[in-house]
Design a protein around this motif. Structure first.
Motif, PDB file in Angstrom:
ATOM      1  N   THR A 156       3.975   3.433   6.832  1.00 54.35           N
ATOM      2  CA  THR A 156       2.520   3.442   6.651  1.00 54.35           C
ATOM      3  C   THR A 156       2.112   2.593   5.447  1.00 54.35           C
ATOM      4  O   THR A 156       1.010   2.753   4.911  1.00 54.35           O
ATOM      5  CB  THR A 156       2.006   4.889   6.467  1.00 54.35           C
ATOM      6  N   HIS A 157       3.030   1.723   5.000  1.00 58.13           N
ATOM      7  CA  HIS A 157       2.746   0.747   3.942  1.00 58.13           C
ATOM      8  C   HIS A 157       2.450   1.401   2.596  1.00 58.13           C
ATOM      9  O   HIS A 157       1.531   0.998   1.878  1.00 58.13           O
ATOM     10  CB  HIS A 157       1.609  -0.188   4.364  1.00 58.13           C
TER      11      HIS A 157
ATOM     12  N   VAL B 289       7.983   7.984   6.405  1.00 58.41           N
ATOM     13  CA  VAL B 289       6.554   7.884   6.700  1.00 58.41           C
ATOM     14  C   VAL B 289       5.878   6.918   5.738  1.00 58.41           C
ATOM     15  O   VAL B 289       5.055   6.071   6.149  1.00 58.41           O
ATOM     16  CB  VAL B 289       5.887   9.277   6.646  1.00 58.41           C
ATOM     17  N   GLN B 290       6.215   6.995   4.452  1.00 55.91           N
ATOM     18  CA  GLN B 290       5.564   6.106   3.496  1.00 55.91           C
ATOM     19  C   GLN B 290       5.935   4.651   3.750  1.00 55.91           C
ATOM     20  O   GLN B 290       5.126   3.738   3.563  1.00 55.91           O
ATOM     21  CB  GLN B 290       5.916   6.502   2.061  1.00 55.91           C
TER      22      GLN B 290
ATOM     23  N   PRO C 295       1.298   4.463   1.112  1.00 48.91           N
ATOM     24  CA  PRO C 295       0.077   5.072   0.565  1.00 48.91           C
ATOM     25  C   PRO C 295       0.382   5.818  -0.735  1.00 48.91           C
ATOM     26  O   PRO C 295       1.468   6.388  -0.912  1.00 48.91           O
ATOM     27  CB  PRO C 295      -0.374   6.039   1.661  1.00 48.91           C
TER      28      PRO C 295
END
Length: 315
Positions: free
Chosen positions: A259-260, A255-256, A262
């Motif tokens: 999503t670049h 996910v990280q 976060p």
């Protein structure tokens, strides 16, 4: 001889373990908030002061707070050494493990200072994190050893499973090391002017993911093998917990990435790395038992009462 403890070693060892995992999280906070040079020099915070100043703002507070945590770690480590030395009978392994944790803390502080003096060189920053992983290993060993007896280790699983677990441990360490390389190629450098390691983030991230899949496969194989040989429930549970941590850590990682990166997810991923390593250590320590060999005194049988002599009848 009954065991005498003047200080509770086991809770102190647990406090040391938790505090060193917390240091990983606070170190991540320093980097992710751009506070790596909040104190621009070392060992002082500024050329004139050992503490942060109001002009340095929140970045100085975050960096200085992370430095203060080192003193808390040192205090707990000293308490562990004293507790291990005061035990009666004294256990040599516990003393050595407590001393190892204590000696690595100033080494960690010095490497942290070098990261500042080299303007957050990514390889030095990575070494700073890896030393924390070593300290966690010693602190975990001290915590587990503080509850064991003095007998010889008793294997709870067949030898091939031990080999599988050691391979899994090496792969787990490789996952963490590659994660450090990925971090050094990413955007969160700790300061806007800090250099990166120059590697392609997509390439090293793919290599990291490949080793993660290998770790997951080995953990699944271990669980099936443990069930096949009817291993103790605690050993199976340790492997299952490790798998759950790995899956959660893998999900956060994916996910990280998409999503670049976060900040909050990256921080959670750093915590997850420490938990994956702790879970791996739990599996290693669950493979054997060390019973207590202090003999238990047998109950003393009361001596039979002397028979009373008959009283002669009067004539």
């Amino acid at each position: 001889m009954p065991e005498v403890r003047f200080l509770p070693l086991r809770p102190l060892a647990l406090a040391s373990l938790v505090a060193n995992v917390a240091l990983v999280v606070t170190g991540a906070a320093v980097r992710l908030t751009g506070s790596g040079l909040g104190c621009p020099t070392w060992p002082r915070c500024t050329d004139e002061s050992y503490t942060t100043t109001s002009e340095m703002g929140v970045h100085g507070v975050i960096e200085f707070g992370n430095r203060l945590l080192t003193f808390a770690l040192g205090f707990i480590a000293v308490a562990c050494v004293i507790a291990a030395l005061l035990e009666r009978p004294r256990r040599r392994a516990r003393v050595l493990l407590a001393i190892a944790v204590l000696l690595y803390i100033p080494l960690q502080a010095v490497i942290g200072g070098i990261t500042v003096l080299t303007n957050l060189n990514p390889w030095v920053v990575g070494l700073h994190f890896l030393v924390s992983i070593v300290i966690i290993a010693f602190a975990y060993a001290l915590w587990r050893r503080s509850a064991e007896g003095d007998g010889r280790p008793v294997a709870l699983v067949p030898r091939p499973i031990n080999h599988l677990v050691w391979i899994l441990s090496v792969v787990s360490a490789a996952v963490i090391a590659l994660g450090v390389v990925v971090t050094g190629s990413g955007p969160h450098a700790g300061d806007v002017d800090a250099k990166r390691n120059g590697l392609d983030p997509a390439t090293v991230s793919q290599a990291h993911a490949d080793v993660v899949f290998l770790l997951l496969g080995l953990t699944l194989a271990l669980i099936f093998a443990l069930r096949a040989v009817k291993a103790p429930r605690a050993t199976v549970r340790a492997a299952v917990v490790l798998l759950v941590i790995e899956l959660a850590q893998g999900l956060i990682g994916f996910v990280q990435y998409f999503t670049h990166l976060p900040v909050l997810l990256v921080g959670a991923h750093m915590l997850g790395a420490a938990l994956v390593w702790t879970g791996t250590l739990s599996v290693v320590w669950s493979l054997r038992d060390r019973p207590d060999t202090v003999p238990v005194a047998a109950p003393v049988e009361p001596l039979p009462a002397p028979a009373e002599e008959p009283v002669p009848a009067p004539r």
